[in-house]
Design a protein around this motif. Structure first.
Motif, PDB file in Angstrom:
ATOM      1  N   TYR A 257       0.966  -1.076  -0.216  1.00 26.29           N
ATOM      2  CA  TYR A 257      -0.259  -0.244   0.272  1.00 26.29           C
ATOM      3  C   TYR A 257       0.374   1.114  -0.018  1.00 26.29           C
TER       4      TYR A 257
ATOM      5  N   ARG B  62      -5.397  15.459   2.708  1.00 28.02           N
ATOM      6  CA  ARG B  62      -4.814  15.301   3.818  1.00 28.02           C
ATOM      7  C   ARG B  62      -4.438  15.752   5.048  1.00 28.02           C
TER       8      ARG B  62
ATOM      9  N   GLY C  92     -10.926   2.707   8.876  1.00 30.11           N
ATOM     10  CA  GLY C  92     -10.269   1.811   7.632  1.00 30.11           C
ATOM     11  C   GLY C  92      -8.902   3.364   8.183  1.00 30.11           C
ATOM     12  N   ALA C  93      -7.641   2.505   9.185  1.00 33.23           N
ATOM     13  CA  ALA C  93      -7.146   3.882   9.028  1.00 33.23           C
ATOM     14  C   ALA C  93      -6.111   3.414   8.505  1.00 33.23           C
ATOM     15  N   GLY C  94      -6.262   1.964   8.264  1.00 35.65           N
ATOM     16  CA  GLY C  94      -4.562   1.345   7.342  1.00 35.65           C
ATOM     17  C   GLY C  94      -3.750   1.392   7.910  1.00 35.65           C
TER      18      GLY C  94
ATOM     19  N   ASP D 165      -9.241   0.031  11.933  1.00 38.20           N
ATOM     20  CA  ASP D 165      -9.463  -0.725  11.327  1.00 38.20           C
ATOM     21  C   ASP D 165      -9.594  -1.960  11.175  1.00 38.20           C
ATOM     22  N   ALA D 166     -10.186  -2.986   9.698  1.00 37.47           N
ATOM     23  CA  ALA D 166     -10.809  -3.905  10.400  1.00 37.47           C
ATOM     24  C   ALA D 166      -9.578  -5.115   9.867  1.00 37.47           C
ATOM     25  N   ASP D 167      -8.488  -4.940   9.496  1.00 35.91           N
ATOM     26  CA  ASP D 167      -7.618  -5.576   8.971  1.00 35.91           C
ATOM     27  C   ASP D 167      -6.369  -5.311   9.823  1.00 35.91           C
TER      28      ASP D 167
ATOM     29  N   MET E 103      -3.025  -4.163   8.026  1.00 35.26           N
ATOM     30  CA  MET E 103      -2.869  -3.090   7.958  1.00 35.26           C
ATOM     31  C   MET E 103      -2.678  -2.637   9.999  1.00 35.26           C
TER      32      MET E 103
ATOM     33  N   ALA F   2     -11.974  -2.914  13.976  1.00 31.53           N
ATOM     34  CA  ALA F   2     -13.225  -3.034  14.032  1.00 31.53           C
ATOM     35  C   ALA F   2     -13.577  -3.070  12.769  1.00 31.53           C
ATOM     36  N   SER F   3     -14.895  -3.437  12.569  1.00 28.86           N
ATOM     37  CA  SER F   3     -15.468  -3.143  11.311  1.00 28.86           C
ATOM     38  C   SER F   3     -16.036  -1.802  11.260  1.00 28.86           C
ATOM     39  N   ALA F   4     -15.719  -1.094   9.787  1.00 29.33           N
ATOM     40  CA  ALA F   4     -16.512   0.030  10.124  1.00 29.33           C
ATOM     41  C   ALA F   4     -18.383   0.165  10.117  1.00 29.33           C
TER      42      ALA F   4
ATOM     43  N   THR G  69     -11.052   8.734   4.797  1.00 34.67           N
ATOM     44  CA  THR G  69     -10.002   8.111   3.294  1.00 34.67           C
ATOM     45  C   THR G  69      -9.677   7.411   2.740  1.00 34.67           C
ATOM     46  N   LEU G  70     -10.696   7.797   1.443  1.00 36.03           N
ATOM     47  CA  LEU G  70      -9.973   6.374   0.818  1.00 36.03           C
ATOM     48  C   LEU G  70     -10.661   4.904   1.456  1.00 36.03           C
TER      49      LEU G  70
ATOM     50  N   SER H 121     -14.232   0.109   0.015  1.00 33.36           N
ATOM     51  CA  SER H 121     -14.315  -0.623   0.315  1.00 33.36           C
ATOM     52  C   SER H 121     -15.496  -1.031   0.703  1.00 33.36           C
TER      53      SER H 121
ATOM     54  N   PRO I 204     -17.764  -3.154   2.445  1.00 37.02           N
ATOM     55  CA  PRO I 204     -18.959  -3.548   1.760  1.00 37.02           C
ATOM     56  C   PRO I 204     -20.527  -3.084   1.749  1.00 37.02           C
TER      57      PRO I 204
HETATM   58  C1  LIG Z   1      -7.304   2.138   0.690  1.00 40.77           C
HETATM   59  S1  LIG Z   1      -7.008   1.308   2.725  1.00 40.77           S
HETATM   60  C2  LIG Z   1      -6.767   3.286   3.150  1.00 40.77           C
HETATM   61  C3  LIG Z   1      -6.010   3.546   3.891  1.00 40.77           C
HETATM   62  C4  LIG Z   1      -6.272   4.514   4.782  1.00 40.77           C
HETATM   63  N1  LIG Z   1      -7.189   5.586   5.200  1.00 40.77           N
HETATM   64  C5  LIG Z   1      -5.769   6.191   3.875  1.00 40.77           C
HETATM   65  O1  LIG Z   1      -6.523   6.340   4.057  1.00 40.77           O
HETATM   66  O2  LIG Z   1      -4.130   5.639   3.320  1.00 40.77           O
HETATM   67  C6  LIG Z   1      -8.518   1.225   2.651  1.00 40.77           C
HETATM   68  C7  LIG Z   1      -8.407   0.469   4.120  1.00 40.77           C
HETATM   69  O3  LIG Z   1      -9.898   0.240   5.035  1.00 40.77           O
HETATM   70  C8  LIG Z   1      -9.641  -0.242   5.587  1.00 40.77           C
HETATM   71  N2  LIG Z   1     -11.164  -1.584   5.527  1.00 40.77           N
HETATM   72  C9  LIG Z   1     -11.838  -1.487   4.703  1.00 40.77           C
HETATM   73  N3  LIG Z   1     -13.190  -1.971   4.760  1.00 40.77           N
HETATM   74  C10 LIG Z   1     -13.378  -2.038   5.943  1.00 40.77           C
HETATM   75  C11 LIG Z   1     -14.359  -2.529   7.067  1.00 40.77           C
HETATM   76  N4  LIG Z   1     -15.148  -2.634   6.573  1.00 40.77           N
HETATM   77  N5  LIG Z   1     -14.176  -1.528   8.193  1.00 40.77           N
HETATM   78  C12 LIG Z   1     -13.269  -1.065   8.222  1.00 40.77           C
HETATM   79  N6  LIG Z   1     -11.995  -0.474   7.460  1.00 40.77           N
HETATM   80  C13 LIG Z   1     -12.359  -1.447   6.412  1.00 40.77           C
HETATM   81  C14 LIG Z   1      -8.734  -1.398   4.522  1.00 40.77           C
HETATM   82  O4  LIG Z   1      -8.235  -2.325   5.932  1.00 40.77           O
HETATM   83  C15 LIG Z   1      -8.221  -0.415   4.063  1.00 40.77           C
HETATM   84  O5  LIG Z   1      -6.684   0.178   5.479  1.00 40.77           O
END
Ligand SMILES: C[S@@+](CC[C@H](N)C(=O)[O-])C[C@H]1O[C@@H](n2cnc3c(N)ncnc32)[C@H](O)[C@@H]1O
Length: 205
Positions: free
Chosen positions: A9, A25, A43-45, A63-65, A68, A86-88, A104-105, A109, A111
């Motif tokens: 990433y 940002r 989704g802080a990545g 973030d869920a992953d 990340m 946590a799932s968003a 952000t971004l 993603s 669902p």
């Molecule tokens: C493209 S990355 C963006 C990361 C960061 N926000 C940025 O601006 O660079 C998308 C992020 O959203 C997270 N994500 C996707 N679906 C999610 C969900 N349902 N719940 C929580 N996080 C999620 C992914 O794990 C990933 O870290």
């Protein structure tokens, strides 16, 4: 695949960050002090926003992953920020517990955008705000939109479930937010299919 996405990433985004994302940002997060001091990021990545947060009373990065989150946990700028898995779509926070939610971004993603935006709305206090930056469908460029539609199934599989053709602006409005600031701009030094973006501040109405 999720390990690969997390690993690739930052290098993949580096040129885009330098060309425009870092400035966007910085500008977006500068709006936070006027909104409030309790902030949740979904989704802080890998933590690309961390360098731009002002001083806050509470900052929760979620973030869920796990891959990340592992990278996020190693960022030296974390300071007193809390990191939560946590799932968003199912946020483990009480109603009204934040002044602002940052995305952000991410809405490309999740669902189900309606479920996630409903959760964001729930955890915001009355009058709280969603601060967002998202890539979206190329509404004004039919040929690019056709390419987005063609590539989306494969792209989604290699890019962490990312969708290319979402009308995120409409989804935010449908979820009960009113735009206070909204900018449409092309993301420079990015693949053409992800260039159309929107960013701004939307108040819980
Ligand atoms: C493209 S990355 C963006 C990361 C960061 N926000 C940025 O601006 O660079 C998308 C992020 O959203 C997270 N994500 C996707 N679906 C999610 C969900 N349902 N719940 C929580 N996080 C999620 C992914 O794990 C990933 O870290």
């Amino acid at each position: 695949m999720s390990w690969l996405f997390a690993t690739a990433y930052d290098p993949f985004m580096r040129r885009t960050e330098r060309a425009c994302l870092a400035d966007w940002r910085r500008e977006l997060l500068a709006a936070l002090p006027a909104i409030g001091a309790r902030v949740l990021e979904i989704g802080a990545g890998t933590g690309a926003n961390l360098a731009f947060y002002p001083a806050l009373e509470r900052l929760v990065l979620s973030d869920a992953d796990p891959h990340m989150l592992a990278r996020l946990g190693r960022r030296p700028e974390l300071g007193r920020a809390e990191v939560v898995r946590a799932s968003a779509g199912d946020l483990p926070f009480d109603d009204g517990s934040f002044d602002a939610v940052v995305s952000t971004l991410v809405l490309c993603s999740v669902p189900d955008q309606a479920v996630t935006l409903g959760e964001i709305r729930r955890v915001l206090r009355p009058g709280g705000a969603l601060v967002f930056l998202e890539h979206v469908a190329a509404e004004d460029a039919p040929s690019r939109l056709r390419w987005q539609r063609r590539i989306e199934p494969l792209w989604s599989r290699v890019a962490g479930g990312c969708h290319l053709t979402r009308d995120t602006r409409a989804a935010i409005e449908r979820a009960g937010f009113a735009f206070e600031a909204l900018t449409k701009e092309s993301m420079r030094k990015a693949l053409p299919i992800v260039r159309p973006t929107i960013r701004g501040v939307a108040r819980k109405s």
